[in-house]
Design a protein around this motif. Structure first.
Motif, PDB file in Angstrom:
ATOM      1  N   ARG A 357      20.486  37.331  35.439  1.00 43.28           N
ATOM      2  CA  ARG A 357      20.372  38.191  36.615  1.00 43.28           C
ATOM      3  C   ARG A 357      20.441  39.647  36.166  1.00 43.28           C
ATOM      4  NH1 ARG A 357      26.027  37.364  40.016  1.00 43.28           N
ATOM      5  NH2 ARG A 357      27.292  38.389  38.416  1.00 43.28           N
ATOM      6  N   GLY A 358      19.862  40.523  36.984  1.00 43.90           N
ATOM      7  CA  GLY A 358      19.827  41.937  36.651  1.00 43.90           C
ATOM      8  C   GLY A 358      18.728  42.635  37.425  1.00 43.90           C
ATOM      9  N   PRO A 359      18.647  43.957  37.303  1.00 44.90           N
ATOM     10  CA  PRO A 359      17.645  44.727  38.058  1.00 44.90           C
ATOM     11  C   PRO A 359      16.218  44.447  37.604  1.00 44.90           C
ATOM     12  CG  PRO A 359      18.742  46.125  36.445  1.00 44.90           C
ATOM     13  CD  PRO A 359      19.490  44.823  36.469  1.00 44.90           C
ATOM     14  N   ASN A 360      16.056  43.777  36.473  1.00 41.77           N
ATOM     15  CA  ASN A 360      14.732  43.443  35.946  1.00 41.77           C
ATOM     16  C   ASN A 360      14.196  42.116  36.468  1.00 41.77           C
ATOM     17  OD1 ASN A 360      17.013  42.528  34.350  1.00 41.77           O
ATOM     18  ND2 ASN A 360      15.520  41.500  33.049  1.00 41.77           N
ATOM     19  N   VAL A 361      15.040  41.326  37.126  1.00 40.84           N
ATOM     20  CA  VAL A 361      14.635  39.991  37.571  1.00 40.84           C
ATOM     21  C   VAL A 361      13.736  40.098  38.795  1.00 40.84           C
ATOM     22  CG1 VAL A 361      15.429  37.750  38.416  1.00 40.84           C
ATOM     23  CG2 VAL A 361      16.674  38.911  36.581  1.00 40.84           C
ATOM     24  N   PHE A 362      12.648  39.356  38.767  1.00 41.25           N
ATOM     25  CA  PHE A 362      11.573  39.480  39.744  1.00 41.25           C
ATOM     26  C   PHE A 362      12.003  39.217  41.190  1.00 41.25           C
ATOM     27  CE2 PHE A 362      11.999  35.073  39.509  1.00 41.25           C
ATOM     28  CZ  PHE A 362      10.995  34.334  40.108  1.00 41.25           C
ATOM     29  N   LYS A 363      11.121  39.559  42.105  1.00 44.17           N
ATOM     30  CA  LYS A 363      11.401  39.457  43.539  1.00 44.17           C
ATOM     31  C   LYS A 363      11.244  38.031  44.048  1.00 44.17           C
ATOM     32  CE  LYS A 363      10.317  42.179  47.701  1.00 44.17           C
ATOM     33  NZ  LYS A 363       9.516  43.330  48.190  1.00 44.17           N
ATOM     34  N   GLY A 364      10.430  37.232  43.378  1.00 38.48           N
ATOM     35  CA  GLY A 364      10.163  35.865  43.813  1.00 38.48           C
ATOM     36  C   GLY A 364       8.732  35.488  43.498  1.00 38.48           C
ATOM     37  N   TYR A 365       8.357  34.262  43.862  1.00 40.11           N
ATOM     38  CA  TYR A 365       6.993  33.783  43.622  1.00 40.11           C
ATOM     39  C   TYR A 365       6.112  34.045  44.850  1.00 40.11           C
ATOM     40  CZ  TYR A 365       8.805  31.436  39.485  1.00 40.11           C
ATOM     41  OH  TYR A 365       9.386  31.163  38.270  1.00 40.11           O
ATOM     42  N   TRP A 366       4.938  34.551  44.579  1.00 40.59           N
ATOM     43  CA  TRP A 366       3.992  34.927  45.623  1.00 40.59           C
ATOM     44  C   TRP A 366       3.720  33.745  46.560  1.00 40.59           C
ATOM     45  CZ3 TRP A 366       1.731  38.947  47.874  1.00 40.59           C
ATOM     46  CH2 TRP A 366       0.521  38.789  48.536  1.00 40.59           C
ATOM     47  N   ARG A 367       4.037  33.936  47.835  1.00 39.74           N
ATOM     48  CA  ARG A 367       3.772  32.966  48.880  1.00 39.74           C
ATOM     49  C   ARG A 367       4.351  31.576  48.579  1.00 39.74           C
ATOM     50  NH1 ARG A 367      -2.491  34.807  50.302  1.00 39.74           N
ATOM     51  NH2 ARG A 367      -1.895  36.670  51.489  1.00 39.74           N
ATOM     52  N   MET A 368       5.457  31.550  47.837  1.00 42.15           N
ATOM     53  CA  MET A 368       6.137  30.288  47.529  1.00 42.15           C
ATOM     54  C   MET A 368       7.641  30.453  47.765  1.00 42.15           C
ATOM     55  SD  MET A 368       4.352  28.792  44.072  1.00 42.15           S
ATOM     56  CE  MET A 368       2.632  28.257  44.051  1.00 42.15           C
ATOM     57  N   PRO A 369       8.056  30.648  49.017  1.00 47.22           N
ATOM     58  CA  PRO A 369       9.479  30.877  49.287  1.00 47.22           C
ATOM     59  C   PRO A 369      10.358  29.697  48.891  1.00 47.22           C
ATOM     60  CG  PRO A 369       8.246  30.526  51.322  1.00 47.22           C
ATOM     61  CD  PRO A 369       7.234  30.706  50.236  1.00 47.22           C
ATOM     62  N   GLU A 370       9.868  28.478  49.083  1.00 45.63           N
ATOM     63  CA  GLU A 370      10.670  27.308  48.715  1.00 45.63           C
ATOM     64  C   GLU A 370      10.845  27.225  47.203  1.00 45.63           C
ATOM     65  OE1 GLU A 370       9.145  23.755  50.432  1.00 45.63           O
ATOM     66  OE2 GLU A 370       9.416  24.426  52.500  1.00 45.63           O
ATOM     67  N   LYS A 371       9.772  27.478  46.446  1.00 51.30           N
ATOM     68  CA  LYS A 371       9.868  27.463  44.990  1.00 51.30           C
ATOM     69  C   LYS A 371      10.791  28.564  44.502  1.00 51.30           C
ATOM     70  CE  LYS A 371       8.823  25.858  40.967  1.00 51.30           C
ATOM     71  NZ  LYS A 371       9.350  24.531  40.553  1.00 51.30           N
ATOM     72  N   THR A 372      10.738  29.713  45.153  1.00 49.16           N
ATOM     73  CA  THR A 372      11.628  30.818  44.794  1.00 49.16           C
ATOM     74  C   THR A 372      13.081  30.399  44.977  1.00 49.16           C
ATOM     75  OG1 THR A 372       9.959  32.468  45.420  1.00 49.16           O
ATOM     76  CG2 THR A 372      12.251  33.208  45.298  1.00 49.16           C
ATOM     77  N   ARG A 373      13.396  29.775  46.115  1.00 44.34           N
ATOM     78  CA  ARG A 373      14.769  29.328  46.352  1.00 44.34           C
ATOM     79  C   ARG A 373      15.212  28.301  45.320  1.00 44.34           C
ATOM     80  NH1 ARG A 373      13.175  29.978  51.819  1.00 44.34           N
ATOM     81  NH2 ARG A 373      12.408  27.832  51.948  1.00 44.34           N
TER      82      ARG A 373
END
Length: 517
Positions: A357-373
């Motif tokens: 974790r850190g300020p460099n860690v991405f926002k998430g996967y494009w249009r994949m909220p479940e995969k991001t979670r």
């Protein structure tokens, strides 16, 4: 304060804007003024198209200074940059364009016929061409635009780029990186690797992924340092330009090839202060031979598309030594933990799953909220899918040596990812193409050790009854459908694949079986 990444770079341009920013392998010189004016013209072109807020600009072109300027102009105009590997074929581009829905696609002239069809089929409004010889419709259209541009304000959390990555199941995922992600990582590496304004970066990496586009280019831009720009690794150019350079970044394959050149020695490296290796594991043998030949110790580091850089061996010897076989310590501001299957911290020397974790860690996967979670823990750590340890020991021909407890060693990948020549290869994607071929019942794609590429892609195929499969024909068909670095070096036809009691293919058994190839 404007958090647009380009605005940060602008503050670091040298006072003398006529100084050389990029020197190309074929003798062209671009000043910092040239960069400023070119990105302004391109940004004016993009904003003049009336694109929606957050519009994506997808780019699949050969490496050139103008291609870098297009990336910077996209940031400057406040849009989102989507780099695509130049080896991708139509089926792959069709997926990326369909998923990202870019407003603008830029491609090489030689690919315009099929790329434009794909783009317009998915609703893209504009398709331009850009070639490495500074020709194409993009530059023609931009030429008449003003050469000044007020950089569009952006916040830290605003999207700057989407990089497509993948796992072992499903199609590629678009990792969303923000201006804040990229800026924080660039600033950290600027300090940690001791970038200076008088540095000269020998840039031989592609610019469609993290290593060449972000780590290398951002480093020079943030330092206000000169780049010597070459389209790819070429030993004649290494011997010509390395004596005038101070920094070089490469994948392990680069260093293997350099050591194979008898004329490459310590005199070639007389001005160098830093060699960086990443994107794949560097063999200890290469690490030691390079140090013996040149007197320089390669700095290994570790990162991902979703995080940019996470861990690095130290540049400053006061912080510790560079230890071959490890990727060093977590970068300042970045947290890295190793946990067991239940999420409990692993002891020093014990192998576990790497989370960050850190300020460099991405926002998430494009249009994949479940995969991001799925890819984040309940307490906010990103699960890298890599397996490693803190401390432990490194075993080499010279014997075994203990590794300090704050150094990270990457042991493997829990997601079957293959890294060949610095490129990520995802078995499931290749298997999906092979399984569609006539006469194929099923397939399994694995990576086996390769002295040059780190890993080589190998396919193990089960044929349907009464059918004969030809290795050459299978490979030939794949070359017309997927990028060449994904095409298996060998295809083995077998009667059945090894499975466990749950019916899952045992790729570890296959890797052992074919390890000696």
């Amino acid at each position: 304060m404007n958090a647009n990444l380009f605005a940060l770079f602008e503050t670091r341009f040298p006072a003398d804007r006529t100084a050389c920013c990029i020197e190309t392998h074929d003798g062209l010189y671009y000043s910092w003024d040239d960069l400023d004016r070119a990105t302004a013209k391109l940004a004016n072109l993009l904003t003049g198209l009336g694109l929606p807020e957050g519009a994506r600009v997808a780019v699949q072109v050969e490496k050139s200074p103008e291609a870098l300027f297009l990336y910077l102009a996209t940031l400057r105009a406040g849009y989102v940059y989507l780099p695509l590997n130049t080896a991708y074929q139509e089926a792959e581009i069709d997926y990326f364009v369909g998923n990202a829905e870019p407003s603008v696609v830029v491609c090489s002239s030689k690919n315009f016929a099929w790329v434009s069809k794909v783009a317009f089929r998915h609703g893209t409004s504009y398709v331009f061409t850009l070639d490495e010889d500074r020709s194409g419709s993009l530059l023609s259209r931009a030429a008449a635009r003003p050469d000044t541009f007020e950089t569009v304000p952006r916040a830290d959390g605003d999207l700057a780029a989407i990089l497509y990555t993948s796992g072992t199941t499903g199609r590629s995922k678009g990792a969303m990186l923000t201006h804040g992600n990229l800026a924080s990582n660039a600033q950290t590496l600027h300090e940690y690797w001791g970038w200076r304004s008088d540095d000269v970066l020998l840039h031989m990496l592609p610019i469609f992924h993290v290593h060449g586009l972000f780590v290398a280019s951002h480093g020079a831009l943030l330092a206000g340092a000169k780049m010597i720009w070459a389209p790819r690794l070429d030993m004649a150019q290494v011997l010509k330009f390395l004596p005038r350079s101070t920094v070089m970044m490469g994948v392990p394959t680069y260093y293997v090839r350099m050591l194979q050149e008898s004329r490459f020695d310590d005199d070639t490296c007389r001005r160098m202060r830093l060699f960086v290796s990443g994107s794949a594991p560097l063999l200890l043998e290469t690490f030691e031979e390079f140090r013996k030949r040149t007197g320089h110790t390669i700095l290994e580091r570790y990162g991902m598309s979703e995080t940019v850089m996470l861990v690095s061996n130290p540049y400053d010897s006061a912080l510790g030594e560079r230890i071959g076989g490890t990727v060093g310590m977590p970068l300042p501001g970045v947290s890295v933990r190793v946990v067991d299957g239940e999420g409990k911290p692993s002891a020093i020397g014990e192998i576990g799953n790497i989370e960050v974790r850190g300020p460099n860690v991405f926002k998430g996967y494009w249009r994949m909220p479940e995969k991001t979670r799925e890819e984040f823990t309940a307490d906010g750590w990103f699960k890298t899918g890599d397996v490693g340890r803190y401390g432990g020991a490194i075993v080499s021909q010279a014997g075994e040596r203990a590794v300090p407890g704050n150094y990270v060693t990457i042991v493997g990948r829990s997601k079957d990812l293959i890294i060949s020549g610095g490129y990520n290869v995802y078995p499931k994607e290749i298997e999906s193409f092979i399984d569609e071929m006539p006469g194929v019942a099923e397939s399994a794609v694995i990576g086996v050790p390769h002295a040059d590429f780190g890993e080589a892609v190998v396919a193990v195929v089960v044929k349907k009854p009464g059918v004969e499969l030809d290795e050459g024909e299978l490979i030939g068909t794949l070359k017309g459908r997927i990028a060449n670095f994904k095409v298996p070096k060998r295809v083995h036809v077998v009667d059945e694949l090894p499975r466990n009691t749950m019916g899952k293919v045992q790729k570890n058994v296959l890797r052992q079986q074919f390890a000696a190839l």
